[in-house]
Design an enzyme around this catalytic site. Structure first.
Site, PDB file in Angstrom:
ATOM      1  N   ARG A  98       0.830  -1.215   0.000  1.00  0.00           N
ATOM      2  CA  ARG A  98       0.000   0.000   0.000  1.00  0.00           C
ATOM      3  C   ARG A  98       0.867   1.269   0.000  1.00  0.00           C
ATOM      4  NH1 ARG A  98      -3.156  -3.533  -0.660  1.00  0.00           N
ATOM      5  NH2 ARG A  98      -5.251  -3.721   0.209  1.00  0.00           N
ATOM      6  N   SER A 152     -10.724  -0.903   3.508  1.00  0.00           N
ATOM      7  CA  SER A 152      -9.922  -1.070   4.731  1.00  0.00           C
ATOM      8  C   SER A 152      -9.521   0.296   5.262  1.00  0.00           C
ATOM      9  CB  SER A 152      -8.641  -1.837   4.420  1.00  0.00           C
ATOM     10  OG  SER A 152      -8.937  -3.100   3.901  1.00  0.00           O
ATOM     11  N   GLU A 177      -4.999   3.490   6.457  1.00  0.00           N
ATOM     12  CA  GLU A 177      -4.757   3.174   5.055  1.00  0.00           C
ATOM     13  C   GLU A 177      -5.424   4.241   4.186  1.00  0.00           C
ATOM     14  OE1 GLU A 177      -5.547   0.927   1.240  1.00  0.00           O
ATOM     15  OE2 GLU A 177      -6.939   1.938   2.535  1.00  0.00           O
TER      16      GLU A 177
HETATM   17  N1  EPU Z   1     -10.322 -11.133  10.097  1.00  0.00           N
HETATM   18  C1  EPU Z   1     -11.023 -11.284  11.269  1.00  0.00           C
HETATM   19  N2  EPU Z   1     -12.120 -10.491  11.476  1.00  0.00           N
HETATM   20  C2  EPU Z   1     -12.549  -9.575  10.578  1.00  0.00           C
HETATM   21  C3  EPU Z   1     -11.821  -9.419   9.386  1.00  0.00           C
HETATM   22  C4  EPU Z   1     -10.709 -10.202   9.157  1.00  0.00           C
HETATM   23  O1  EPU Z   1     -10.678 -12.096  12.114  1.00  0.00           O
HETATM   24  O2  EPU Z   1     -13.552  -8.902  10.861  1.00  0.00           O
HETATM   25  C5  EPU Z   1      -9.123 -11.976   9.854  1.00  0.00           C
HETATM   26  C6  EPU Z   1      -9.427 -13.398   9.425  1.00  0.00           C
HETATM   27  O3  EPU Z   1      -8.433 -14.211  10.021  1.00  0.00           O
HETATM   28  C7  EPU Z   1      -9.179 -13.364   7.937  1.00  0.00           C
HETATM   29  C8  EPU Z   1      -8.051 -12.372   7.836  1.00  0.00           C
HETATM   30  O4  EPU Z   1      -8.337 -11.412   8.843  1.00  0.00           O
HETATM   31  O5  EPU Z   1      -8.799 -14.613   7.457  1.00  0.00           O
HETATM   32  C9  EPU Z   1      -7.918 -11.682   6.498  1.00  0.00           C
HETATM   33  O6  EPU Z   1      -9.146 -11.064   6.158  1.00  0.00           O
HETATM   34  P1  EPU Z   1      -9.468 -10.645   4.632  1.00  0.00           P
HETATM   35  O7  EPU Z   1      -9.169 -11.771   3.714  1.00  0.00           O
HETATM   36  O8  EPU Z   1     -10.825 -10.038   4.600  1.00  0.00           O
HETATM   37  O9  EPU Z   1      -8.361  -9.569   4.301  1.00  0.00           O
HETATM   38  P2  EPU Z   1      -7.772  -8.334   5.117  1.00  0.00           P
HETATM   39  O10 EPU Z   1      -6.349  -8.640   5.459  1.00  0.00           O
HETATM   40  O11 EPU Z   1      -8.662  -7.924   6.215  1.00  0.00           O
HETATM   41  C10 EPU Z   1      -6.758  -7.207   2.981  1.00  0.00           C
HETATM   42  C11 EPU Z   1      -6.780  -5.880   2.303  1.00  0.00           C
HETATM   43  C12 EPU Z   1      -8.085  -5.711   1.524  1.00  0.00           C
HETATM   44  C13 EPU Z   1      -8.191  -6.835   0.497  1.00  0.00           C
HETATM   45  C14 EPU Z   1      -8.141  -8.182   1.252  1.00  0.00           C
HETATM   46  C15 EPU Z   1      -8.108  -9.352   0.310  1.00  0.00           C
HETATM   47  C16 EPU Z   1      -5.412  -4.402   3.638  1.00  0.00           C
HETATM   48  C17 EPU Z   1      -5.390  -3.242   4.578  1.00  0.00           C
HETATM   49  N3  EPU Z   1      -6.621  -4.807   3.251  1.00  0.00           N
HETATM   50  O12 EPU Z   1      -7.785  -7.201   3.967  1.00  0.00           O
HETATM   51  O13 EPU Z   1      -8.005  -4.481   0.815  1.00  0.00           O
HETATM   52  O14 EPU Z   1      -9.399  -6.739  -0.230  1.00  0.00           O
HETATM   53  O15 EPU Z   1      -6.921  -8.246   2.026  1.00  0.00           O
HETATM   54  O16 EPU Z   1      -6.851  -9.456  -0.288  1.00  0.00           O
HETATM   55  O17 EPU Z   1      -4.353  -4.909   3.274  1.00  0.00           O
HETATM   56  C18 EPU Z   1      -8.545  -2.144   0.927  1.00  0.00           C
HETATM   57  O18 EPU Z   1      -7.331  -1.933   0.848  1.00  0.00           O
HETATM   58  O19 EPU Z   1      -9.372  -1.210   1.022  1.00  0.00           O
HETATM   59  C19 EPU Z   1      -9.015  -3.525   0.945  1.00  0.00           C
HETATM   60  C20 EPU Z   1     -10.304  -3.818   1.074  1.00  0.00           C
END
Ligand code: EPU
Length: 320
Positions: A145, A220, A316
């Site tokens: 990012r 995010s 972010e």
């Molecule tokens: N999780 C929880 N609770 C929640 C949300 C997430 O426990 O409410 C944990 C779970 O273990 C889950 C893990 O977090 O397996 C990862 O969650 P998710 O796959 O939804 O991805 P993220 O790491 O929360 C990132 C990006 C997103 C992108 C997704 C998919 C960042 C800051 N965010 O989210 O990007 O869509 O991965 O690759 O890196 C954005 O930048 O606006 C965005 C939406």
């Protein structure tokens, strides 16, 4: 709640952009799609909406094509164009809000792919001199990012177009991000096409992330924090189920959504704003909440995460 800009201009060509930059005396706020910004007060600046359009194939190789995309093209419309032509490389980035010209600034990423994986170069205009300059991938210094446009060159350039290299025949299918794999298995798809990947990503995103046109949000709100292994080992004693991704020999990335959920914020509402109930990393505006309300909530979350986990959450979203 609305905020008001001092001046606004929608820019349809590089010539228009040069002209307005050359005569402008105000501060500037450059907008792509405006989907990753939190406005907490009126904007005492000239707001430029970059609306330069156009997609063209610039070179064709045996298994690849290079495509130049103008900054004002909507990101997902570009992804859909690629899928129609059967060009691969951006399908995992389906449905990300925003425009092509702002995508490199934060090196957008999702489901195991980042913009930098298909990026070749971009063209950008120097705000002071209106000179156009090409930036190679190395010069952009992409990180998680992040890019040079958020660091050393912050506020100095406006991206006018981006060149991507996409596969035209043998596509590299990336399903290693957990949720994609299980979605495809569920749907009985064994040899997915890039179109199947896009459909899976769209379905996963729709199940977790609210559509900003329906429910106000900027995706995010925080970056996933990167911490050292030694800090992680300590946390694991207290929180044995803490999820993590290895990023190097010494560091791990922790999902901020898990931290926020574990601190008890998931689905919490405060009047007309709150924390999304399906993805705790997303702050939502249910009605007429102000940018200030959302900012205060984000600060409350940051404080709690610092107290509970001793981790600093960085935003972010761009806050103004
Ligand atoms: N999780 C929880 N609770 C929640 C949300 C997430 O426990 O409410 C944990 C779970 O273990 C889950 C893990 O977090 O397996 C990862 O969650 P998710 O796959 O939804 O991805 P993220 O790491 O929360 C990132 C990006 C997103 C992108 C997704 C998919 C960042 C800051 N965010 O989210 O990007 O869509 O991965 O690759 O890196 C954005 O930048 O606006 C965005 C939406």
């Amino acid at each position: 709640m609305h905020v008001v800009a001092k001046e606004f201009a929608s820019i349809k060509s590089k010539q228009d952009l040069a002209k307005i930059l050359n005569t402008n005396l105000s501060d500037l706020l450059v907008l792509g799609g405006g989907s990753n910004i939190l406005l907490t007060k009126d904007v005492d600046a000239l707001v430029l909406h970059i609306n330069i359009k156009g997609i063209e194939v610039v070179s064709v190789y045996e298994n690849n094509v290079r495509v130049r995309v103008a900054a004002g093209e909507n990101w997902h419309e570009f992804v859909s164009w690629c899928l129609d032509k059967n060009y691969g490389g951006v399908e995992n980035l389906s449905l990300i809000p925003g425009n092509v010209g702002t995508a490199p600034i934060q090196n957008i990423g999702a489901y195991g792919v980042e913009l930098k994986d298909t990026f070749i170069s971009c063209e950008a205009m120097n705000i002071q001199t209106q000179e156009l300059r090409a930036f190679t991938k190395e010069e952009c210094d992409f990180g998680y990012r992040n890019s040079i446009f958020k660091e050393e060159l912050k506020g100095q350039y406006i991206i006018t177009s981006v060149i991507f290299e996409l596969s035209s025949h043998q596509h590299t299918i990336k399903t290693n991000y957990g949720a994609i794999d299980s979605k495809l298995k569920n749907d009985g798809i064994e040899n997915p096409t890039i179109q199947d990947i896009s459909k899976a990503v769209i379905s996963i995103r729709n199940s977790k992330l609210p559509n900003p046109k329906v429910l106000g949000n900027s995706g995010s709100f925080f970056k996933n924090p990167v911490i050292s292994y030694s800090e992680f080992e300590l946390l694991k004693i207290q929180f044995p189920k803490i999820p993590y991704y290895k990023v190097s020999e010494t560091n791990v990335k922790i999902p901020a959504g898990w931290l926020i959920e574990t601190a008890g914020f998931k689905g919490k509402t405060f009047g007309n704003y709150g924390v999304h109930n399906k993805q705790a990393l997303v702050l939502v505006n249910y009605g007429n909440a102000s940018g200030k309300d959302i900012l205060e909530l984000s600060e409350k979350i940051q404080e709690a995460i610092l107290i509970v986990f001793d981790i600093v959450l960085e935003s972010e979203v761009n806050i103004l």
